[in-house]
Design an enzyme around this catalytic site. Structure first.
Site, PDB file in Angstrom:
ATOM      1  N   LYS A 131       8.345  -6.270  -1.574  1.00  0.00           N
ATOM      2  CA  LYS A 131       6.906  -6.435  -1.795  1.00  0.00           C
ATOM      3  C   LYS A 131       6.132  -6.224  -0.498  1.00  0.00           C
ATOM      4  O   LYS A 131       5.091  -5.567  -0.480  1.00  0.00           O
ATOM      5  CB  LYS A 131       6.608  -7.831  -2.351  1.00  0.00           C
ATOM      6  CG  LYS A 131       6.874  -7.980  -3.813  1.00  0.00           C
ATOM      7  CD  LYS A 131       5.900  -7.197  -4.642  1.00  0.00           C
ATOM      8  CE  LYS A 131       6.513  -6.698  -5.923  1.00  0.00           C
ATOM      9  NZ  LYS A 131       7.575  -5.731  -5.818  1.00  0.00           N
ATOM     10  N   ASN A 182       3.008  16.502 -16.328  1.00  0.00           N
ATOM     11  CA  ASN A 182       3.757  15.482 -15.590  1.00  0.00           C
ATOM     12  C   ASN A 182       5.234  15.848 -15.647  1.00  0.00           C
ATOM     13  O   ASN A 182       5.709  16.362 -16.660  1.00  0.00           O
ATOM     14  CB  ASN A 182       3.597  14.096 -16.218  1.00  0.00           C
ATOM     15  CG  ASN A 182       2.208  13.539 -16.040  1.00  0.00           C
ATOM     16  OD1 ASN A 182       1.387  14.083 -15.321  1.00  0.00           O
ATOM     17  ND2 ASN A 182       1.930  12.442 -16.732  1.00  0.00           N
ATOM     18  N   GLU A 221      13.658  -9.009  -3.068  1.00  0.00           N
ATOM     19  CA  GLU A 221      12.381  -8.712  -3.701  1.00  0.00           C
ATOM     20  C   GLU A 221      11.223  -9.018  -2.761  1.00  0.00           C
ATOM     21  O   GLU A 221      10.232  -8.277  -2.706  1.00  0.00           O
ATOM     22  CB  GLU A 221      12.240  -9.490  -5.002  1.00  0.00           C
ATOM     23  CG  GLU A 221      10.906  -9.325  -5.711  1.00  0.00           C
ATOM     24  CD  GLU A 221      10.587  -7.896  -6.119  1.00  0.00           C
ATOM     25  OE1 GLU A 221       9.420  -7.638  -6.460  1.00  0.00           O
ATOM     26  OE2 GLU A 221      11.496  -7.025  -6.074  1.00  0.00           O
ATOM     27  N   TRP A 246       0.801  13.367  -8.523  1.00  0.00           N
ATOM     28  CA  TRP A 246       1.607  12.798  -7.426  1.00  0.00           C
ATOM     29  C   TRP A 246       2.525  13.919  -6.974  1.00  0.00           C
ATOM     30  O   TRP A 246       3.394  14.368  -7.714  1.00  0.00           O
ATOM     31  CB  TRP A 246       2.403  11.592  -7.933  1.00  0.00           C
ATOM     32  CG  TRP A 246       3.029  10.755  -6.880  1.00  0.00           C
ATOM     33  CD1 TRP A 246       2.419   9.795  -6.115  1.00  0.00           C
ATOM     34  CD2 TRP A 246       4.413  10.726  -6.511  1.00  0.00           C
ATOM     35  NE1 TRP A 246       3.335   9.199  -5.285  1.00  0.00           N
ATOM     36  CE2 TRP A 246       4.569   9.749  -5.512  1.00  0.00           C
ATOM     37  CE3 TRP A 246       5.540  11.445  -6.924  1.00  0.00           C
ATOM     38  CZ2 TRP A 246       5.789   9.469  -4.918  1.00  0.00           C
ATOM     39  CZ3 TRP A 246       6.762  11.165  -6.336  1.00  0.00           C
ATOM     40  CH2 TRP A 246       6.877  10.183  -5.345  1.00  0.00           C
TER      41      TRP A 246
END
Length: 605
Positions: free
Chosen positions: A482, A101, A478, A75
């Site tokens: 989402k 990482n 929340e 990433w």
């Protein structure tokens, strides 16, 4: 974010590496690669920007024999997501291959020094400096070389390395980035997360900060920061690989949304004595939380939203002053934490870098610490004074669903437990309703066809607003997160009373407004806010309790949750919001489980 897999043993390494990387796709990545040490002593590397499927296609039918190898999903942090920046990385002579990482914070000065000494870099990454530093240790045993290299590194890292000079050895190191060893019979594995190796072994050793490890086919040895050998008993993982698979569902996310009734059962199992009116949480008795002067809940993202619900319930039920703060801001604010306070760190993975840093800062200032996490053996699990596990099981989709509701229910049980410890009466009816939550969630999830139709209607909206008051506002936050995470629609959540302070200017005909209205004390105020946006042409979708028949008069559509105590409403009212986000993303053709630019476990700042 990012993923590491390594293997050494009698099997061909490449299939194991690729399969392991596929099991880590949920962590988020933009490129992937593998390095296999062949029998002829050459290290064969293949890496590609894009998905693991692109890497598989690039490798094709090529023969890549070898029984030791490392793999990585990247990433991007330093350098663009392209083939050159993908891992694994080499030094100048191709003697070592490494994957990493984390972030090497002093890589610029290291790179400049290495360049001055004649090293030539092929990538823009911070990781490549590690390969060149290893090269400078040529002639030493690989483990010793890595131990010496880590002394030069500042930042966070999980590193795995192989060398053509030691074809029977794989080495690894960890500092503030998760890494586990899988212990097999005549073979050993390494991975950044357990699902990558669970098909091959359930016995894992979790590396701690400062550890280095040496793996041969027959054994794995761990050494602490000072080089001393450390004997670590493997942790046996109870859940099997099938718990981390889709089970016939199109996406992990919908599978995990539909698993929430069972999560409610598991979270409450053994923790309730309904007849006695008690919540039983022996894990936290040693903290004596009921005597705390103040509680601090620190978390990030979805866990922060769960923490907002926890704050409201702890203050409302147990009457203990509680602050909920964003982990990435906490340690930079000179927080008012004192001796006698308790810091509650909430994280699904237990590896969220900012939350771990906040826990350490709280401890430095004298607070006792409690971890609320879904992963036993994680950094938070090991570092906190006590741990309250959330028992959601493995969550693979990047966008959290069942981990969030298990956090809410766990914090609810904590609030009730603290209330009884402080001599306050806990209603048996409320405890019974916790027992009844799974059945009510089943009823609500059966409405997903209706919610899918609604999602299809809003999937092309330009803006979507979520409003609520009190606990409903915490859930609204929340819900909008989402929707943004997986549908890429612009969404905004606000306390309903704040509409007049600017946001009302954005309400125009047809704009969807999702209004949560489950709290009786605040119901009339929320309805007033629904009325004012509807008067300006908004399409209002209300979410309320089943008994509230009047909502139809104030909304264009109503989604009803089964009647439930208001303290427990957040655990149910978020379910239609999760489904709405999921089906909107599906309608837009998005990659639901792997949303762009996001990672499951944010292990760097």
């Amino acid at each position: 974010m990012c993923g590491i897999v390594g293997y050494i043993g009698p099997q061909e390494a490449l299939p194991i590496l690729l399969e392991g990387l596929e099991r880590l796709e949920y962590r988020g990545y933009d490129s992937a690669g593998v390095a296999v040490l062949g029998g002829d002593g050459d290290i064969l590397v293949s890496k590609r920007a894009g998905r693991i499927a692109d890497l598989r296609e690039h490798i094709g039918a090529s023969e890549v024999p070898g029984r030791i190898g490392i793999g990585h999903t990247r990433w991007a942090t330093h350098g663009r997501p392209n083939d050159e920046n993908a891992h694994p990385h080499f030094g100048c002579d191709g003697r070592y291959a490494i994957v990493h990482n984390g972030i090497i914070e002093n890589y610029t000065e290291l790179r400049q020094a290495l360049t001055a000494r004649g090293h030539v870099f092929r990538s823009e990454t911070d990781t490549e400096v590690v390969a060149h530093l290893l090269e400078e240790e040529k002639g030493r045993p690989l483990l010793e070389s890595l131990q010496r290299v880590t002394r030069h590194l500042r930042g966070s890292y999980a590193i795995a390395a192989i060398s053509r000079d030691e074809p029977g050895t794989l080495v690894a190191a960890r500092e503030q980035s998760p890494l586990v060893i899988g212990v097999g019979r005549g073979e050993q594995f390494i991975a950044s997360d357990i699902p990558a190796i669970l098909r091959h072994t359930r016995d894992v050793v979790i590396l701690e900060d400062g550890d280095c490890a040496q793996l041969t086919a027959d054994a794995a040895q761990v050494f602490t920061r000072d080089g001393s050998p450390s004997t670590r008993q493997p942790l046996h993982v109870a859940w099997d690989v099938h718990a981390a698979e889709k089970g016939g569902y199109e996406h992990f996310m919908i599978k995990e949304i539909l698993e929430q009734p069972q999560v409610f059962r598991e979270t409450a199992r053994g923790r309730l004595d309904v007849e006695g009116g008690r919540v039983i949480l022996p894990e936290i008795d040693e903290l004596d939380m009921a005597s705390a002067r103040k509680l601090h809940i620190v978390a990030c993202g979805t866990s922060y939203h769960a923490g907002l619900v926890g704050k409201a319930l702890i203050e409302g039920i147990a009457r203990i002053e509680t602050r909920t703060e964003i982990g990435s801001e906490f340690r930079y604010q000179d927080p008012l934490v004192e001796e006698g306070d308790i810091l509650i760190a909430v994280s699904q993975s237990g590896e969220t870098a900012d939350t771990i840093a906040a826990l350490r800062e709280g401890r430095r200032r004298g607070a006792r610490t409690l971890a609320v996490t879904n992963v036993r053996g994680s950094s938070l699990d090991r570092e906190a004074d006590a741990v309250l596990p959330t028992l959601a099981g493995p969550e693979i989709a990047v966008a959290s669903s069942k981990a969030y509701t298990s956090q809410i229910l766990t914090l609810t049980l904590l609030a009730l437990h603290l209330a009884q410890k402080r001599g306050r009466t806990v209603r048996r009816e409320l405890l019974q309703q916790v027992v009844d939550l799974p059945a009510k969630a089943d009823v609500l999830l059966s409405l997903r066809g209706e919610i899918e139709a609604l999602a299809g209607r809003i999937a092309q909206a330009k803006d979507i607003f979520y409003i609520g008051r009190g606990l409903d506002y915490a859930v609204a936050l929340e819900g909008q997160l989402k929707l943004k995470e997986i549908s890429y629609l612009h969404a905004e959540a606000l306390a309903a009373g704040e509409l007049k302070h600017g946001t009302l200017a954005l309400i125009e005909p047809g704009v969807p407004v999702i209004a949560l209205c489950t709290q009786t004390r605040l119901r009339e105020k929320t309805i007033s806010n629904m009325t004012e946006v509807r008067a300006r042409g908004a399409h209002v979708v209300a979410i309320g309790q089943a008994h509230d028949e009047e909502l139809e008069r104030h909304a264009d559509e109503v989604l009803r949750i089964p009647d439930v105590a208001e303290e427990l409403a957040p655990a149910l009212s978020v379910l239609p919001l999760q489904l709405l986000a999921y089906y909107a993303a599906v309608a837009r053709g998005n990659d639901v489980d792997k949303p762009r630019n996001l990672a499951k476990s944010v292990t760097v700042e």
